[in-house]
Design a protein around this motif. Structure first.
Motif, PDB file in Angstrom:
ATOM      1  N   LYS A   7      44.721  40.666  53.236  1.00  0.00           N
ATOM      2  CA  LYS A   7      43.555  41.537  53.331  1.00  0.00           C
ATOM      3  C   LYS A   7      42.300  41.131  52.846  1.00  0.00           C
ATOM      4  N   PHE A   8      41.309  41.611  53.651  1.00  0.00           N
ATOM      5  CA  PHE A   8      39.957  41.089  53.306  1.00  0.00           C
ATOM      6  C   PHE A   8      39.107  42.226  52.987  1.00  0.00           C
ATOM      7  N   ILE A 171      45.824  39.271  48.867  1.00  0.00           N
ATOM      8  CA  ILE A 171      44.638  39.906  48.622  1.00  0.00           C
ATOM      9  C   ILE A 171      43.491  39.062  48.460  1.00  0.00           C
ATOM     10  N   TYR A 172      42.573  39.081  49.486  1.00  0.00           N
ATOM     11  CA  TYR A 172      41.470  38.060  49.246  1.00  0.00           C
ATOM     12  C   TYR A 172      40.250  38.884  48.686  1.00  0.00           C
ATOM     13  N   THR A 173      39.598  38.359  47.742  1.00  0.00           N
ATOM     14  CA  THR A 173      38.472  39.083  46.916  1.00  0.00           C
ATOM     15  C   THR A 173      37.347  38.399  46.785  1.00  0.00           C
ATOM     16  N   ASP A 174      36.338  38.687  46.170  1.00  0.00           N
ATOM     17  CA  ASP A 174      35.341  37.735  45.614  1.00  0.00           C
ATOM     18  C   ASP A 174      35.571  36.782  44.331  1.00  0.00           C
ATOM     19  N   VAL A 175      36.727  37.304  43.765  1.00  0.00           N
ATOM     20  CA  VAL A 175      37.185  36.392  42.500  1.00  0.00           C
ATOM     21  C   VAL A 175      38.442  35.516  42.876  1.00  0.00           C
ATOM     22  N   ASP A 176      38.806  34.440  42.021  1.00  0.00           N
ATOM     23  CA  ASP A 176      39.825  33.717  42.679  1.00  0.00           C
ATOM     24  C   ASP A 176      41.166  34.151  41.760  1.00  0.00           C
ATOM     25  N   GLY A 177      41.428  35.020  41.339  1.00  0.00           N
ATOM     26  CA  GLY A 177      42.426  35.740  40.630  1.00  0.00           C
ATOM     27  C   GLY A 177      42.074  36.637  39.651  1.00  0.00           C
ATOM     28  N   SER A 230      40.749  34.108  46.199  1.00  0.00           N
ATOM     29  CA  SER A 230      39.201  34.225  46.361  1.00  0.00           C
ATOM     30  C   SER A 230      39.100  34.031  47.949  1.00  0.00           C
ATOM     31  N   SER A 231      38.226  34.484  48.532  1.00  0.00           N
ATOM     32  CA  SER A 231      37.737  34.588  49.929  1.00  0.00           C
ATOM     33  C   SER A 231      36.745  33.252  50.338  1.00  0.00           C
ATOM     34  N   GLU A 236      45.214  28.599  44.088  1.00  0.00           N
ATOM     35  CA  GLU A 236      46.472  29.325  44.177  1.00  0.00           C
ATOM     36  C   GLU A 236      46.310  30.754  43.699  1.00  0.00           C
ATOM     37  N   GLY A 237      45.061  30.952  43.048  1.00  0.00           N
ATOM     38  CA  GLY A 237      44.918  32.681  42.668  1.00  0.00           C
ATOM     39  C   GLY A 237      45.761  33.051  41.789  1.00  0.00           C
TER      40      GLY A 237
END
Length: 413
Positions: A7-8, A171-177, A230-231, A236-237
């Protein structure tokens, strides 16, 4: 070969360059042999712009037409991403939520998923395609387009992963975890390698914006392996999973959540009789105002003070409701405070450790921070404090529970 649902969100597909970046990330998984389903949100800012346009046409648009309008945001993104994958010579096909078999109830703007029949998704995967599904939307049994509410693309992805029995949902977001707390408040906040569904649910409900609450509930209910990444950076998140009963040592506290959007209301001089709480809270509930923390103190002359918190946006409405109730039940003045905040510590390890509340209260006391209200659960303690002390409180608690030290939390998680 794994089946992965990715998911982006809106920031990940903000513009065409970022959509191309998403296509590149998806392509890496596809080229190594994975079967991939991608769920995307509308491009950043598009939904807000559509809401603005609707308001210019009609200040009170119907919810049915708003769902029809807002669903177009995700449909734009799925087509553009399919085109980006085609430019990389990767077969891809886009599907609306309805085409992907997502069936919801008929509550427009905040529909709930009733079931998913992903026959078309399976067929497209079997043909070798990357399948791109519009997040945030579905269709009622009678064919009406619905939306799932803000953050609904998270829910779409996790529900699709459950229906497809995917090996992993990313789940890809603007943070890395998921972090021990907001790094913008505490410089030494750490990314957690693992966190339990229970802890993530508490964090989400208490103010963490990483994942939508309903999505976390759904993932835990259907045991969907979930990873937040992270996107924009490799890593590894954070893996969100069930509690590891075989862990050598469970951390007492895994994270600190906070919420600035709280407001407090107090109605004094309430007759201390059976049913008083119901007579106060039912009209508030009937006004569709959610109540969070509640405290009732017994005073003199069989009178009590009744205090509760609501979202700051609901403060004035709740205050008006309370003033009417006060007159009706013969209570006293209605007071309020919009300059409060809620700070919470969360951790499944709290189940087996004594003295956690004492340590929390001591850390706040040492900083001269007064506690106005307290709420607890098996794995959470929340306090209401003056808003001006919020960041100081978060830093003090982060230090008191040694969340900046990697060893204990990561071994326990």
């Amino acid at each position: 070969m794994a089946l992965i649902v990715q998911k982006f969100g809106g920031t990940s597909v903000l513009d065409t360059d970022r959509i191309k970046n998403v296509a590149s990330r998806v392509g890496k998984h596809r080229l190594r042999g994975d079967r991939v389903v991608v769920v995307v949100s509308a491009m950043g800012g598009v939904t807000d712009n559509l809401i603005r346009l609707a308001g210019e046409i009609n200040p009170m648009p119907s919810e049915r037409e708003m769902d029809m309008l807002l669903a177009t945001g995700e449909q734009t993104t799925i087509s553009l991403l399919a085109m980006a994958l085609h430019s990389l010579d990767l077969p891809a096909v886009s599907l609306t939520g309805a085409q992907a078999g997502i069936v919801t109830d008929g509550v427009h703007s905040k529909a709930k998923i009733q079931n998913i029949t992903p026959k078309q998704v399976h067929a497209m995967l079997d043909e070798g395609n990357v399948v791109i599904v519009a997040g945030f939307q579905g269709q009622t049994p009678d064919g009406r387009i619905t939306t799932l509410g803000r953050g609904g693309s998270d829910l779409t992805a996790i529900a699709m992963a459950a229906a497809l029995k995917a090996d992993l949902c990313q789940i890809y977001t603007d943070v890395d975890g998921v972090y021990t707390t907001d790094p913008r408040v505490v410089d030494s906040a750490r990314r957690l390698e693992r966190i339990t569904f229970e802890e993530m649910l508490e964090m989400a409900s208490l103010g963490s914006k990483v994942l939508q609450i309903r999505a976390v509930e759904f993932a835990g209910k259907y045991n969907v392996p979930l990873r937040v990444l992270s996107s924009f950076a490799e890593g590894e998140g954070t893996l969100i999973t069930f509690e590891d009963e075989n862990a050598m040592e469970q951390p007492v506290v895994s994270g600190i959540a906070f919420n600035r959007d709280e407001a407090k209301l107090t109605i004094s001089g309430v007759p201390d009789t059976p049913g008083s709480a119901l007579r106060i809270l039912k009209p508030v509930s009937d006004a569709n105002i959610e109540v969070d923390m509640i405290v009732q103190n017994v005073g003199e002359d069989n009178k009590t003070a009744f205090t509760f918190t609501v979202h700051r946006n609901d403060f004035k409405r709740a205050q008006d409701v309370l003033r009417g109730i006060s007159t009706e039940i013969g209570a006293g003045e209605v007071g309020g405070d919009t300059k409060i905040a809620k700070v919470s510590i969360v951790g499944v390890g709290m189940r087996s450790h004594a003295g956690v509340a004492t340590k929390m209260f001591e850390a706040l006391s040492n900083e001269g921070i007064n506690i106005q209200m307290i709420s607890t659960s098996e794995i959470k303690i929340s306090v209401v404090i003056d808003e001006k002390y919020l960041e100081l409180a978060v830093r003090a608690l982060h230090s008191a529970f040694e969340l900046d030290k990697s060893g204990v939390v990561e071994e326990g998680m």
